[in-house]
Write an enzyme that holds these catalytic residues in place. Structure first.
Site, PDB file in Angstrom:
ATOM      1  N   GLN A 147       0.697  -1.258   0.102  1.00 43.11           N
ATOM      2  CA  GLN A 147       0.086  -0.042  -0.134  1.00 43.11           C
ATOM      3  C   GLN A 147       0.923   1.340  -0.244  1.00 43.11           C
ATOM      4  O   GLN A 147       0.594   2.377  -0.704  1.00 43.11           O
ATOM      5  CB  GLN A 147      -0.942   0.037   1.258  1.00 43.11           C
ATOM      6  CG  GLN A 147      -1.957  -1.139   1.146  1.00 43.11           C
ATOM      7  CD  GLN A 147      -2.786  -1.090   2.295  1.00 43.11           C
ATOM      8  OE1 GLN A 147      -2.821  -0.304   3.249  1.00 43.11           O
ATOM      9  NE2 GLN A 147      -3.874  -2.113   2.333  1.00 43.11           N
ATOM     10  N   ASP A 290      -3.488 -11.950   2.440  1.00 49.56           N
ATOM     11  CA  ASP A 290      -4.781 -11.816   3.035  1.00 49.56           C
ATOM     12  C   ASP A 290      -5.694 -13.301   2.877  1.00 49.56           C
ATOM     13  O   ASP A 290      -6.597 -13.550   3.700  1.00 49.56           O
ATOM     14  CB  ASP A 290      -5.655 -10.801   2.409  1.00 49.56           C
ATOM     15  CG  ASP A 290      -5.459  -9.352   2.744  1.00 49.56           C
ATOM     16  OD1 ASP A 290      -4.703  -9.042   3.845  1.00 49.56           O
ATOM     17  OD2 ASP A 290      -5.821  -8.338   2.069  1.00 49.56           O
TER      18      ASP A 290
END
Length: 418
Positions: A147, A290
């Site tokens: 990110q 994830d």
């Protein structure tokens, strides 16, 4: 402490589920649209907490932005607001105030941003004094959070000198970077990728009307449920075969766990077709960390030994997911190994399970959704503490379980294990 008691459907799993829109796509296109001179309509935006705080921050013009537990919003808004004229304070939950952001802030400072830490050096809250960014050349560690890299790339076209971004070390979650670059290109921007160097010249975004596809991360919990069901037929709407989302890679992974996928014009049909084809699952999840919670819970419930590597980024998520998984799975009799900060392993051994375990969720949406399907492997079902955490990415998760035949009943206890 509030909890939900979850019990499996009595006669197999059969459901049609309208998945939430992808928050990964939603949060990126909100930034790209905001950076465009002529923003366009974005349809089917995610209704999760992370996207709502992004939308509010970009539309409200408020001087103080509370992003609560939204790590994506913290990273993306920091970069976006750093290049806009104005002054903002970006804050969040106590957990957010302990999630590091120094690497991103240092990179932005080197490109002309003025950002300070009012409380603790390297951590939110942030004071952002926005101004046009000069841009230039910067080197960033690729193994901490993709990110950070996505945040820098998205604001690169509006920097005076553009951006030449060099990545060092092992880059985690590369599919998320490909997603960012793919969406930037849809918005008319050229991104040059040469090995570990990404170059973006000064350009103007050309926003396009866009419909956000459904979330493959949310789909993973239904794949897990299908794998743990004796019989399962589930249709998930809004999924695309050729998705930019990295978590679409669960399709071949769950084939090995007995779940077949058939793509339809409006989504994907899942069917439990056979017992798992493999006896032990070994995966490098660097590109899709994830999925660690989903796959860990699935394999444990199937009594399938596993080893998952590439999980170094999990320590700085909503919680330390490695430690949380070790704690919670032990309650069910699965002692997980791996304390090197990047692996989880289970060799098939069992330990004494708690008599009446309650799954602690650690303010982490994925802990709730990945472990709730364990109800399919336990006649007595499971209890999930603080079930409201799912609002971060999948607000109607519990309603969808009910529609699929699960019993989801509210309860309260004074103490919670873990």
């Amino acid at each position: 402490m509030n909890y939900y008691a979850i019990n499996a459907p009595p006669a197999g799993l059969k459901a049609v589920i309208a998945l939430p829109a992808s928050k990964s796509i939603s949060n990126r296109v909100l930034v790209l649209n905001a950076l465009s001179p002529c923003p366009q309509e974005i349809r089917n935006l995610s209704d999760c907490d992370d996207t709502e705080v992004m939308l509010h921050a970009l539309r409200s013009g408020a001087a103080e932005v509370d992003i609560r537990a939204a790590g994506t919003a913290m990273r993306f808004l920091t970069a976006c607001l750093a290049g806009k004229t104005g002054t903002w304070t970006i804050t969040g939950t106590e957990r957010m105030k302990n999630r590091p952001v120094k690497i991103l802030v240092d990179a932005l400072r080197s490109l002309g941003a003025k950002i300070s830490f009012p409380e603790k050096d390297g951590f939110p809250p942030l004071r952002v004094e926005g101004r046009p960014l000069q841009g230039g050349e910067v080197t960033i560690e690729g193994g901490v959070s993709s990110q950070y890299i996505s945040a820098l790339l998205m604001v690169a076209p509006v920097m005076k000198n553009g951006l030449c971004l060099h990545l060092t070390g092992e880059t985690v979650s590369k599919p998320y970077l490909r997603l960012t670059v793919g969406l930037m290109r849809q918005f008319g921007v050229t991104v040059a990728v040469n090995g570990r160097t990404l170059t973006v010249a000064p350009q103007t975004y050309a926003a396009v009307p866009l419909t956000v596809e459904s979330d493959w991360s949310a789909a993973s919990y239904w794949y897990e449920m299908a794998a743990l069901s004796g019989q399962a037929e589930v249709r998930l709407t809004g999924l695309f075969r050729d998705s930019l989302q990295g978590d679409a890679a669960i399709v071949p992974l769950f084939e090995r766990l007995g779940v077949e996928t058939r793509f339809l014009p409006d989504g994907a049909a899942l069917k439990r077709v056979a017992p798992p084809a493999c006896r032990r699952l070994e995966l490098d999840l660097t590109d899709m960390p994830d999925m660690a919670q989903t796959l860990t819970a699935t394999c444990a419930a199937l009594d399938m030994p596993f080893r998952f590597d590439g999980l170094q980024s999990l320590k700085i998520k909503e919680t330390d997911r490695l430690e949380a998984l070790r704690t919670e799975l032990r309650k069910f009799g699965y002692p997980l190994n791996g304390r090197d900060g990047r692996t989880l392993e289970w060799n098939g051994e069992r330990c004494r399970a708690d008599a009446s375990p309650v799954i602690h969720t650690y303010e982490d949406h994925r802990m709730a959704m990945a472990l709730a399907p364990l109800a399919l492997a336990r006649p007595e079902g499971v209890r999930v503490a603080c079930p409201e955490v799912v609002s971060k990415s999948y607000p109607h998760f519990w309603d969808d379980l009910r529609s699929a035949g699960f019993s989801v009943a509210a309860g309260h206890t004074e103490t919670v294990n873990g």
